[in-house]
Structures are given as structure tokens and as C-alpha cells.
Write a protein that holds these residues in place. Structure first.
Motif, short mmCIF file in Angstrom:
data_model
loop_
_atom_site.label_atom_id
_atom_site.label_comp_id
_atom_site.label_asym_id
_atom_site.label_seq_id
_atom_site.Cartn_x
_atom_site.Cartn_y
_atom_site.Cartn_z
N LEU A 129 53.87 -34.12 71.67
CA LEU A 129 54.30 -33.97 73.62
C LEU A 129 55.57 -34.38 74.22
O LEU A 129 55.82 -34.11 74.67
N VAL A 130 56.24 -35.43 72.96
CA VAL A 130 57.55 -35.63 72.82
C VAL A 130 58.55 -34.04 73.91
O VAL A 130 59.51 -33.59 74.43
N ALA A 131 58.33 -33.54 73.26
CA ALA A 131 58.92 -31.60 73.12
C ALA A 131 58.52 -31.22 74.69
O ALA A 131 59.58 -30.45 74.90
N VAL A 132 57.90 -31.68 75.70
CA VAL A 132 57.42 -31.30 76.71
C VAL A 132 58.69 -31.27 77.76
O VAL A 132 59.63 -30.68 78.21
N PRO A 133 59.00 -33.10 77.57
CA PRO A 133 60.14 -33.31 78.64
C PRO A 133 61.75 -32.54 78.02
O PRO A 133 62.65 -32.27 79.15
N VAL A 134 61.04 -32.63 76.96
CA VAL A 134 63.26 -31.93 76.11
C VAL A 134 63.12 -31.30 75.99
O VAL A 134 64.06 -30.97 76.63
N PHE A 135 62.61 -29.96 76.18
CA PHE A 135 62.59 -28.20 76.86
C PHE A 135 62.67 -28.34 78.20
O PHE A 135 63.44 -26.64 78.43
N ALA A 136 62.22 -29.16 79.16
CA ALA A 136 62.03 -28.59 80.47
C ALA A 136 63.70 -28.93 80.84
O ALA A 136 64.71 -28.33 81.55
N TRP A 137 63.85 -30.22 80.18
CA TRP A 137 65.50 -30.32 80.13
C TRP A 137 66.53 -29.19 79.58
O TRP A 137 67.74 -28.41 80.12
N ALA A 138 66.15 -28.65 78.43
CA ALA A 138 66.41 -27.36 78.46
C ALA A 138 66.83 -26.64 78.74
O ALA A 138 67.35 -25.99 79.41
N ALA A 139 66.16 -26.36 79.65
CA ALA A 139 65.70 -24.91 80.21
C ALA A 139 66.14 -25.19 81.59
O ALA A 139 66.83 -23.96 82.29
N TYR A 140 66.47 -26.37 81.76
CA TYR A 140 67.42 -26.74 83.58
C TYR A 140 68.53 -26.30 82.93
O TYR A 140 69.54 -25.73 83.78
N ARG A 141 69.15 -27.17 82.04
CA ARG A 141 70.84 -26.46 81.73
C ARG A 141 70.97 -25.71 80.53
O ARG A 141 71.77 -24.99 81.11
N ASP A 142 70.08 -24.25 80.44
CA ASP A 142 70.30 -23.30 79.73
C ASP A 142 70.34 -22.13 81.45
O ASP A 142 71.28 -21.81 81.66
N VAL A 143 69.57 -22.81 82.82
CA VAL A 143 69.73 -21.99 83.99
C VAL A 143 70.81 -22.23 84.65
O VAL A 143 71.80 -21.21 84.86
N ARG A 144 71.50 -23.37 84.35
CA ARG A 144 72.53 -24.02 84.89
C ARG A 144 74.01 -23.90 84.71
O ARG A 144 75.29 -23.24 84.96
N THR A 145 74.45 -23.91 83.07
CA THR A 145 75.25 -23.84 82.25
C THR A 145 75.02 -22.45 80.77
O THR A 145 76.35 -22.53 80.17
N ARG A 146 74.41 -22.56 80.80
CA ARG A 146 73.91 -21.41 79.80
C ARG A 146 74.08 -22.18 78.63
O ARG A 146 74.51 -21.89 76.66
N ARG A 147 74.77 -23.17 78.71
CA ARG A 147 74.84 -24.38 77.65
C ARG A 147 73.48 -25.27 76.98
O ARG A 147 73.66 -25.93 78.37
N VAL A 148 73.04 -25.57 75.86
CA VAL A 148 72.47 -26.64 75.35
C VAL A 148 73.28 -27.10 74.68
O VAL A 148 73.42 -26.75 73.82
N PRO A 149 73.33 -28.98 74.02
CA PRO A 149 73.75 -28.97 72.88
C PRO A 149 72.94 -29.10 71.83
O PRO A 149 71.78 -29.29 71.67
N ASN A 150 73.89 -28.91 70.49
CA ASN A 150 72.99 -29.40 69.42
C ASN A 150 72.60 -30.59 69.38
O ASN A 150 71.23 -30.21 68.74
N ARG A 151 72.88 -31.13 69.95
CA ARG A 151 72.34 -33.06 69.10
C ARG A 151 70.72 -33.13 70.11
O ARG A 151 69.95 -33.51 70.32
N THR A 152 70.40 -32.01 70.56
CA THR A 152 68.73 -31.47 71.84
C THR A 152 68.00 -31.33 70.72
O THR A 152 66.95 -31.88 70.71
N TRP A 153 68.75 -30.22 69.83
CA TRP A 153 67.65 -30.18 68.80
C TRP A 153 67.11 -31.33 67.58
O TRP A 153 66.28 -30.86 66.96
#
Length: 368
Positions: free
Chosen positions: A20-44
């Protein structure tokens, strides 16, 4: 409430709880993707390592008989893991290879294939999540099919918005109209060329890279397109193009640009951008200006830009860059693809999958 929480924490498999750790991480990644279209590699990477560790834990439980079910259930478990890694993980890589996915989208799907190869189980009094399960039992495949269904809703929303606002055109099902001057403040790609509507228009990230490289604003280009169409106006020392992202302030300007330049005044642009030569300082005959019988041999300096950056501007060609600049210099309103980030519907699909299960499987079941 305490009983629900106690049952959830004590009866649910520990590896599934950690997933379930994936849920908040994907929420943050989705927010970043909307704002900047960039998700850092360190996320994955941390999620991938967690998925590998939890998968090893599940394999150990299956091999020692700790997993519920007999030999047949263990064999199905191994088959589902193989399908998740071999099919869903490979799809993420192949979509990226053929240009259907961005790098972050592919990494996100591969992480899900490792992290959720089989259906998790979250126990509550009188119920368990996900509420429905498929016969195949590959949970990453469920997330992928739900992502496709969630993503299919977006074009419907775009079409409805365009229809209600009176913007009716053949491209209204996949695009939205904007002021041409605002193109640098949007993500997506042009859906126009000088010949008309097209799905292969200029990527707006590549446009921002080009403008930063030249050290000019789109407003200045629109104010005096002939000046910048002349390749002899290229700067002697171009600036780093960056990655095409939109700055936090929303404006895309050159390194020497002032607020006056952003307003589009030609004289201000000339004063602020001293690295761009005045075409009047050059000879006007075709040979000296670098022109052939049809005009400039490198209009807008497009080939010079792509050669200088020694890389790819999101697959943009010199001809595609020229066509996009011609459209943006001539039109007041242009159509662009909204370019909804794939990680957004992927996050929504992850939550839907964890709570309900496979929407596509249930739809097929209802129709059959």
C-alpha cells in the motif's frame, strides 16, 4: 472503527500491507505529472526494490507452504507472477520503445508489474478488498485495463467541454483551442501544421527548448517572425535548451529577457537579447543570407538547433519545428492536444483496483 482497523492490520497478509506504500507515491507522482510532466527517476527505484523484496517474500511463503492453498494454487501463483513480469512489464518497455509511453509511464507500469503480480487481500470484518477478482488473477493486468477505461473518459470530457464552449472542429474530440501566444504555458503538442489539422504537430516541450536555446520569447517571435526565420539571426553562443519543462512562474523567456520583452515589443526584444544579430547587419542577397531559390536553406535555424543540442527534442524534426513555428507566428488561436499524463489515470486505476477490482472484467461479465 477500531475493530475494522485491528482486523485489517492483523488478518491481511503483511506483504500486501506493505504494498500500500505505492498509493501515496503514485498520488504524488500523478500530482507532479500534472504540474510539470516530469517525475524524477528516484521515485521508482525504491518501489521497484520494495516490489522485488515482497515478491521474494511471497515466493518463500509459497515454497514453504505458508501460502493458503494446495499445490494447484501455488502453481497458479507462479504462473501469475510470470505473466505479470513477462507480459505487463514487457508492455511497459515496448510502449516506451515505440514512443507510446513516456519514460515515467513505462517505469510506473513496470513497477506495478513487480509490486502487484497477484491480487492482494485486505481483510475487514464481513468483507475483503478488492471486492471482485478475475479468473486470470494478475493484478497488474487489472490495473492496466482499469487505466485504459479511466483514460477513455478524458476524451469524452474534452469533447463535451469544446461543444459547450462553441469550439466545434474535426479535432474537437482530442484537442482544445488556446491563444497561440499562450502555447509556451501549456503541455502537449500542436494539432496543426500550415496545411491544416494534424496529429503530428510540434511538441510544446521542444518549442520551449528551442526558445531557450535562442534566448527569445514566443511573443518576440510572433512580433517579428521574418527576423527570426532568417537563420543568420541565430545567436553566436546559444543558451542551454533545458528539458522543455514550464518554469514555476509559467513564463518561458530567454536568459537575457526582461519583463518588457515578455510583452512582445520588438525593440525591447532586441535590447534584451543582445546575442541575436539584426538581419540588417547582414547582406541581403540570397547567397550571403544562406538562401537557395526557394528561400532560406534552414528557416528558423531548425537544423542548427537540433544539431547543436546533440540529442532529441522529443522526436521533433527540423521540418516539424519549422511548421510549428510558422503556425504559431501566423495564427491567433491554435489547437493543441491536452496531453493528459498517463500516470494520472494509472493512479486512479490503482485505487479503483484495490477497492473494487477489475472494471473491464465485470463489464464483460455483465454483457455476456
Amino acid at each position: 472503527m477500531i475493530e475494522w482497523l485491528a482486523t485489517f492490520l492483523t488478518s491481511s497478509p503483511k506483504p500486501d500491507l506493505l504494498r500500500l506504500v505505492a498509493v501515496p507515491v503514485f498520488a504524488w507522482a500523478a500530482y507532479r505529472d500534472v504540474r510539470t510532466r516530469r517525475v524524477p527517476n528516484r521515485t521508482w527505484l525504491p518501489l521497484a526494490l520494495l516490489g522485488i523484496a515482497l515478491l521474494a517474500w511471497d515466493i518463500y511463503r509459497a515454497s514453504t507452504g505458508a501460502m493458503i492453498g494446495g499445490l494447484a494454487e501455488r502453481e497458479r501463483f507462479y504462473l501469475r507472477v510470470a505473466l505479470s513480469l513477462g507480459m505487463v512489464g514487457s508492455l511497459g518497455y515496448l510502449f516506451y520503445w515505440f514512443g507510446g509511453f513516456g519514460g515515467a509511464d513505462a517505469k510506473a507500469l513496470i513497477v506495478l508489474a513487480v509490486l502487484f503480480p497477484t491480487f492482494p487481500a485486505y481483510m475487514f470484518p464481513n468483507t475483503a478488498l478488492p471486492l471482485t477478482r478475475t479468473t486470470v488473477g494478475v493484478f497488474s493486468l487489472t490495473i492496466l485495463s482499469n487505466t485504459v477505461l479511466v483514460g477513455a473518459v478524458y476524451p469524452l470530457f474534452v469533447t463535451l467541454r469544446n461543444a459547450l464552449s462553441g469550439h466545434r472542429a474535426p479535432i474537437m474530440f482530442i484537442g482544445k483551442p488556446i491563444r497561440a501566444a499562450d502555447a509556451v504555458r501549456e503541455y502537449g503538442s500542436l494539432l496543426q501544421t500550415p496545411e491544416g489539422f494534424s496529429r503530428g504537430g510540434l511538441d510544446l516541450d521542444a518549442l520551449r527548448m528551442y526558445l531557450r536555446w535562442r534566448g527569445v520569447t514566443l511573443a518576440a517571435v510572433r512580433e517579428d517572425p521574418e527576423r527570426y526565420r532568417d537563420p543568420t539571426s541565430l545567436p553566436d553562443d546559444p543558451a542551454p535548451p533545458g528539458d522543455g519543462s514550464i518554469p514555476d512562474g509559467g513564463d518561458v523567456v530567454g536568459p537575457e529577457t526582461t519583463d518588457a520583452t515578455a510583452s512582445g515589443g520588438d525593440e525591447a526584444a532586441r535590447a534584451a537579447d543582445s546575442t541575436v544579430a539584426d538581419p540588417a547587419d547582414h547582406a541581403t542577397d540570397a547567397e550571403a543570407a544562406g538562401a537557395d531559390a526557394d528561400g532560406y536553406d534552414d528557416p528558423w535555424g531548425a537544423e542548427a538547433f537540433l544539431d547543436d543540442i546533440e540529442g532529441s527534442a522529443y522526436g521533433t524534426t527540423a521540418e516539424g519545428l519549422r511548421e510549428g513555428l510558422n503556425v504559431l507566428a501566423a495564427e491567433d488561436v491554435v489547437w493543441i492536444s491536452p496531453g493528459m499524463p498517463f500516470i494520472v489515470p494509472m493512479f486512479v486505476a490503482l485505487v479503483v483496483s484495490l477497492v473494487y477490482g477489475d472494471l473491464f472484467f465485470e463489464l464483460v461479465t455483465l454483457l455476456v
